[in-house]
Motif scaffolding. Structure first.
Motif, PDB file in Angstrom:
ATOM      1  N   LEU A 137       0.839  -1.196   0.000  1.00 36.31           N
ATOM      2  CA  LEU A 137       0.000   0.000   0.000  1.00 36.31           C
ATOM      3  C   LEU A 137       0.869   1.239   0.000  1.00 36.31           C
ATOM      4  O   LEU A 137       1.877   1.303   0.713  1.00 36.31           O
ATOM      5  CB  LEU A 137      -0.902  -0.004   1.238  1.00 36.31           C
ATOM      6  N   GLY A 138       0.469   2.237  -0.798  1.00 34.71           N
ATOM      7  CA  GLY A 138       1.181   3.499  -0.830  1.00 34.71           C
ATOM      8  C   GLY A 138       0.231   4.677  -0.698  1.00 34.71           C
ATOM      9  O   GLY A 138      -0.988   4.520  -0.780  1.00 34.71           O
ATOM     10  N   ASP A 139       0.795   5.851  -0.492  1.00 37.15           N
ATOM     11  CA  ASP A 139      -0.024   7.061  -0.367  1.00 37.15           C
ATOM     12  C   ASP A 139      -0.819   7.313  -1.651  1.00 37.15           C
ATOM     13  O   ASP A 139      -0.419   6.879  -2.738  1.00 37.15           O
ATOM     14  CB  ASP A 139       0.868   8.261  -0.061  1.00 37.15           C
ATOM     15  N   PRO A 140      -1.937   8.037  -1.528  1.00 36.47           N
ATOM     16  CA  PRO A 140      -2.794   8.271  -2.698  1.00 36.47           C
ATOM     17  C   PRO A 140      -2.079   9.037  -3.813  1.00 36.47           C
ATOM     18  O   PRO A 140      -1.273   9.933  -3.566  1.00 36.47           O
ATOM     19  CB  PRO A 140      -3.957   9.090  -2.130  1.00 36.47           C
ATOM     20  N   ILE A 141      -2.399   8.653  -5.047  1.00 34.34           N
ATOM     21  CA  ILE A 141      -1.952   9.341  -6.253  1.00 34.34           C
ATOM     22  C   ILE A 141      -3.178   9.541  -7.139  1.00 34.34           C
ATOM     23  O   ILE A 141      -3.879   8.577  -7.452  1.00 34.34           O
ATOM     24  CB  ILE A 141      -0.882   8.536  -7.011  1.00 34.34           C
ATOM     25  N   ASN A 142      -3.456  10.786  -7.479  1.00 32.30           N
ATOM     26  CA  ASN A 142      -4.617  11.103  -8.325  1.00 32.30           C
ATOM     27  C   ASN A 142      -5.922  10.550  -7.749  1.00 32.30           C
ATOM     28  O   ASN A 142      -6.760   9.983  -8.452  1.00 32.30           O
ATOM     29  CB  ASN A 142      -4.417  10.575  -9.743  1.00 32.30           C
ATOM     30  N   GLY A 143      -6.081  10.692  -6.431  1.00 26.08           N
ATOM     31  CA  GLY A 143      -7.345  10.342  -5.791  1.00 26.08           C
ATOM     32  C   GLY A 143      -7.529   8.876  -5.446  1.00 26.08           C
ATOM     33  O   GLY A 143      -8.605   8.486  -4.977  1.00 26.08           O
ATOM     34  N   LYS A 144      -6.499   8.023  -5.630  1.00 23.48           N
ATOM     35  CA  LYS A 144      -6.605   6.617  -5.281  1.00 23.48           C
ATOM     36  C   LYS A 144      -5.335   6.172  -4.560  1.00 23.48           C
ATOM     37  O   LYS A 144      -4.228   6.593  -4.912  1.00 23.48           O
ATOM     38  CB  LYS A 144      -6.806   5.744  -6.526  1.00 23.48           C
ATOM     39  N   PHE A 145      -5.527   5.334  -3.544  1.00 21.69           N
ATOM     40  CA  PHE A 145      -4.363   4.783  -2.854  1.00 21.69           C
ATOM     41  C   PHE A 145      -3.567   3.918  -3.828  1.00 21.69           C
ATOM     42  O   PHE A 145      -4.125   3.115  -4.575  1.00 21.69           O
ATOM     43  CB  PHE A 145      -4.793   3.941  -1.658  1.00 21.69           C
ATOM     44  N   LEU A 146      -2.244   4.098  -3.817  1.00 20.71           N
ATOM     45  CA  LEU A 146      -1.388   3.252  -4.616  1.00 20.71           C
ATOM     46  C   LEU A 146      -1.442   1.828  -4.061  1.00 20.71           C
ATOM     47  O   LEU A 146      -1.326   1.613  -2.858  1.00 20.71           O
ATOM     48  CB  LEU A 146       0.050   3.767  -4.571  1.00 20.71           C
ATOM     49  N   LEU A 147      -1.633   0.859  -4.945  1.00 25.35           N
ATOM     50  CA  LEU A 147      -1.647  -0.540  -4.547  1.00 25.35           C
ATOM     51  C   LEU A 147      -0.807  -1.334  -5.538  1.00 25.35           C
ATOM     52  O   LEU A 147      -1.075  -1.328  -6.745  1.00 25.35           O
ATOM     53  CB  LEU A 147      -3.077  -1.092  -4.507  1.00 25.35           C
ATOM     54  N   LEU A 148       0.233  -1.976  -5.037  1.00 24.64           N
ATOM     55  CA  LEU A 148       1.078  -2.845  -5.846  1.00 24.64           C
ATOM     56  C   LEU A 148       0.778  -4.289  -5.477  1.00 24.64           C
ATOM     57  O   LEU A 148       0.549  -4.605  -4.304  1.00 24.64           O
ATOM     58  CB  LEU A 148       2.556  -2.546  -5.616  1.00 24.64           C
ATOM     59  N   GLU A 149       0.794  -5.170  -6.467  1.00 22.73           N
ATOM     60  CA  GLU A 149       0.442  -6.569  -6.244  1.00 22.73           C
ATOM     61  C   GLU A 149       1.483  -7.490  -6.869  1.00 22.73           C
ATOM     62  O   GLU A 149       2.007  -7.219  -7.949  1.00 22.73           O
ATOM     63  CB  GLU A 149      -0.927  -6.861  -6.865  1.00 22.73           C
ATOM     64  N   THR A 150       1.796  -8.568  -6.156  1.00 21.31           N
ATOM     65  CA  THR A 150       2.653  -9.617  -6.708  1.00 21.31           C
ATOM     66  C   THR A 150       1.924 -10.950  -6.608  1.00 21.31           C
ATOM     67  O   THR A 150       1.200 -11.205  -5.643  1.00 21.31           O
ATOM     68  CB  THR A 150       3.999  -9.713  -5.967  1.00 21.31           C
ATOM     69  N   LYS A 151       2.117 -11.792  -7.601  1.00 18.84           N
ATOM     70  CA  LYS A 151       1.537 -13.132  -7.591  1.00 18.84           C
ATOM     71  C   LYS A 151       2.613 -14.199  -7.737  1.00 18.84           C
ATOM     72  O   LYS A 151       2.304 -15.374  -7.930  1.00 18.84           O
ATOM     73  CB  LYS A 151       0.501 -13.271  -8.701  1.00 18.84           C
ATOM     74  N   ASP A 152       3.878 -13.768  -7.640  1.00 16.45           N
ATOM     75  CA  ASP A 152       4.989 -14.705  -7.784  1.00 16.45           C
ATOM     76  C   ASP A 152       6.021 -14.554  -6.668  1.00 16.45           C
ATOM     77  O   ASP A 152       7.225 -14.641  -6.882  1.00 16.45           O
ATOM     78  CB  ASP A 152       5.650 -14.547  -9.151  1.00 16.45           C
ATOM     79  N   GLY A 153       5.515 -14.311  -5.470  1.00 19.34           N
ATOM     80  CA  GLY A 153       6.403 -14.253  -4.312  1.00 19.34           C
ATOM     81  C   GLY A 153       7.294 -13.040  -4.244  1.00 19.34           C
ATOM     82  O   GLY A 153       8.348 -13.076  -3.611  1.00 19.34           O
ATOM     83  N   GLY A 154       6.864 -11.947  -4.885  1.00 16.34           N
ATOM     84  CA  GLY A 154       7.626 -10.707  -4.811  1.00 16.34           C
ATOM     85  C   GLY A 154       8.670 -10.528  -5.873  1.00 16.34           C
ATOM     86  O   GLY A 154       9.435  -9.560  -5.845  1.00 16.34           O
ATOM     87  N   SER A 155       8.710 -11.426  -6.860  1.00 12.14           N
ATOM     88  CA  SER A 155       9.687 -11.286  -7.936  1.00 12.14           C
ATOM     89  C   SER A 155       9.303 -10.195  -8.916  1.00 12.14           C
ATOM     90  O   SER A 155      10.168  -9.509  -9.477  1.00 12.14           O
ATOM     91  CB  SER A 155       9.857 -12.622  -8.671  1.00 12.14           C
ATOM     92  N   TRP A 157       6.179  -6.953  -9.557  1.00 16.31           N
ATOM     93  CA  TRP A 157       5.109  -6.161  -8.956  1.00 16.31           C
ATOM     94  C   TRP A 157       4.396  -5.350 -10.030  1.00 16.31           C
ATOM     95  O   TRP A 157       5.044  -4.793 -10.919  1.00 16.31           O
ATOM     96  CB  TRP A 157       5.668  -5.215  -7.889  1.00 16.31           C
ATOM     97  N   ALA A 158       3.051  -5.283  -9.934  1.00 18.84           N
ATOM     98  CA  ALA A 158       2.256  -4.513 -10.884  1.00 18.84           C
ATOM     99  C   ALA A 158       1.255  -3.667 -10.123  1.00 18.84           C
ATOM    100  O   ALA A 158       0.792  -4.041  -9.031  1.00 18.84           O
ATOM    101  CB  ALA A 158       1.522  -5.442 -11.848  1.00 18.84           C
ATOM    102  N   GLN A 159       0.913  -2.529 -10.686  1.00 14.67           N
ATOM    103  CA  GLN A 159      -0.061  -1.658 -10.039  1.00 14.67           C
ATOM    104  C   GLN A 159      -1.451  -2.267 -10.165  1.00 14.67           C
ATOM    105  O   GLN A 159      -1.846  -2.729 -11.237  1.00 14.67           O
ATOM    106  CB  GLN A 159      -0.022  -0.255 -10.658  1.00 14.67           C
ATOM    107  N   ALA A 160      -2.192  -2.286  -9.062  1.00 18.92           N
ATOM    108  CA  ALA A 160      -3.531  -2.870  -9.010  1.00 18.92           C
ATOM    109  C   ALA A 160      -4.548  -1.800  -8.631  1.00 18.92           C
ATOM    110  O   ALA A 160      -4.206  -0.632  -8.413  1.00 18.92           O
ATOM    111  CB  ALA A 160      -3.553  -4.022  -8.008  1.00 18.92           C
ATOM    112  N   ASN A 161      -5.802  -2.201  -8.526  1.00 17.20           N
ATOM    113  CA  ASN A 161      -6.895  -1.270  -8.248  1.00 17.20           C
ATOM    114  C   ASN A 161      -6.958  -0.935  -6.759  1.00 17.20           C
ATOM    115  O   ASN A 161      -7.525  -1.681  -5.962  1.00 17.20           O
ATOM    116  CB  ASN A 161      -8.230  -1.861  -8.703  1.00 17.20           C
ATOM    117  N   GLY A 162      -6.357   0.180  -6.383  1.00 15.69           N
ATOM    118  CA  GLY A 162      -6.407   0.627  -5.000  1.00 15.69           C
ATOM    119  C   GLY A 162      -7.715   1.331  -4.685  1.00 15.69           C
ATOM    120  O   GLY A 162      -8.447   1.754  -5.584  1.00 15.69           O
TER     121      GLY A 162
END
Length: 335
Positions: A137-155, A157-162
């Motif tokens: 989780l990150g601070d909001p950018i353009n009115g939405k909280f930044l959310l990064l997601e990994t599905k491979d154990g952290g290798s 990361w892609a921006q997701a729907n915060g």
């Protein structure tokens, strides 16, 4: 008189056991980093991370620690860490640049898995639903909280729907516990408003509930939460005035679906930046004002330690509970 004396003697016998229970033992460290990242893997293995690129590993239940500094990241503030074993861990930095690093050899080498140099990218906290699926989780950018997601154990990361953010709302990079990935992806916020935001981690459709915790300034709001066997507890307050005990905790019934929220009958004694579910109806909370415990699901709290800590965490696989804070302070909770 004899009956009264017997009752007094019984109370005198039992009372020392009560007051001596549930203590925190401080472990002196040869380091000075401010620690906010803490991950306890089992009853032996734990990692901490903090300022100036520092991290440490314990393999004996927090009694001794091997300290090190990530080369090339001496100016990074590692506010959160997620560990899976004595060899594998992921660490994230708050501030600019925002970076995520991963090690698979116990911290001997680290690989950079994410970098963002724009100053508006500020990472607050990280959590994993399992060893593969995690969120930052990150601070909001353009009115939405930044959310990064990994599905491979952290290798990768892609921006997701915060979640949508209200004006001047923010999350706190205080203890890594303002986000939890399971059983539901949940976030608590502060600043202009205090809210709890919940989504299914597989579809990221968010719902929001206002929290009656102190808010309205950048130093106030909800800092942490924990889910127990049948309740969810939110803690926070005002870190700029940490001895103020007004409106620093809130209790919900339920885990996936929250209901019947209310203030504790007797709340924690001041600002709390972290709360952790231990077992049954027992929760531990800590902050710069000291540490508090509840054994009735958050209805009543009792202060057990005056020392300042930033975070408390329980082992993912075991019963070990550790605390960490400024000045490389590390504590072991004794139930």
């Amino acid at each position: 008189m004899k009956i009264a004396f017997k009752l007094f003697a019984l109370v005198a016998l039992l009372f020392p056991t009560f007051v001596n229970a549930q203590t925190i033992t401080r472990m002196n460290q040869p380091a000075s980093a401010s620690i906010r990242g803490l991950s306890v893997v089992d009853n032996n293995v734990a990692w901490v991370s903090g300022s100036r690129g520092n991290f440490a590993i314990s393999t004996d239940g927090g009694k001794t620690w091997a300290w090190n500094q990530v080369k090339g990241y001496e100016k990074s503030d590692f506010r959160d860490i997620e560990a899976f074993s004595s060899k594998e861990a992921i660490v994230m930095s708050s501030g600019s640049p925002a970076v995520i690093l991963k090690t698979t050899d116990g911290g001997t080498t680290w690989q950079e898995k994410y970098r963002q140099t724009e100053e508006r990218y500020f990472l607050d906290a990280m959590d994993f639903a399992d060893e593969q699926h995690g969120f930052i989780l990150g601070d909001p950018i353009n009115g939405k909280f930044l959310l990064l997601e990994t599905k491979d154990g952290g290798s990768t990361w892609a921006q997701a729907n915060g979640p949508e953010a209200l004006k001047d709302e923010a999350a706190f990079a205080a203890s890594g516990t303002c986000i939890r990935a399971a059983p539901m992806l949940t976030v608590v916020t502060g600043g202009s408003h205090s809210r709890i935001l919940i989504a299914n981690p597989n579809n990221l459709k968010w719902t929001a509930t206002m929290l009656p915790l102190t808010n309205g300034t950048p130093s106030r709001g909800a800092f942490s939460f924990a889910t127990g066997s049948n309740s969810t507890i939110v803690v926070g307050g005002n870190y700029a005035k940490d001895v103020v005990a007004d409106s620093v905790a809130y209790v919900f019934k339920g885990i996936k679906k929250l209901s019947n929220g209310g203030n504790p009958q007797a709340g924690p004694a001041g600002f709390q930046s972290s709360v952790e579910f231990l077992k049954g109806q027992t929760f531990l909370a800590t902050g710069t004002s000291g540490s508090n415990i509840s054994t009735d699901g958050g209805k009543n709290w009792r202060k057990i330690d005056d020392k300042s800590y930033n975070v408390c965490r329980k082992a993912k696989h075991g019963n070990l509970v550790l605390l960490a804070g400024d000045g490389a302070k590390i504590g072991i909770y004794n139930p």
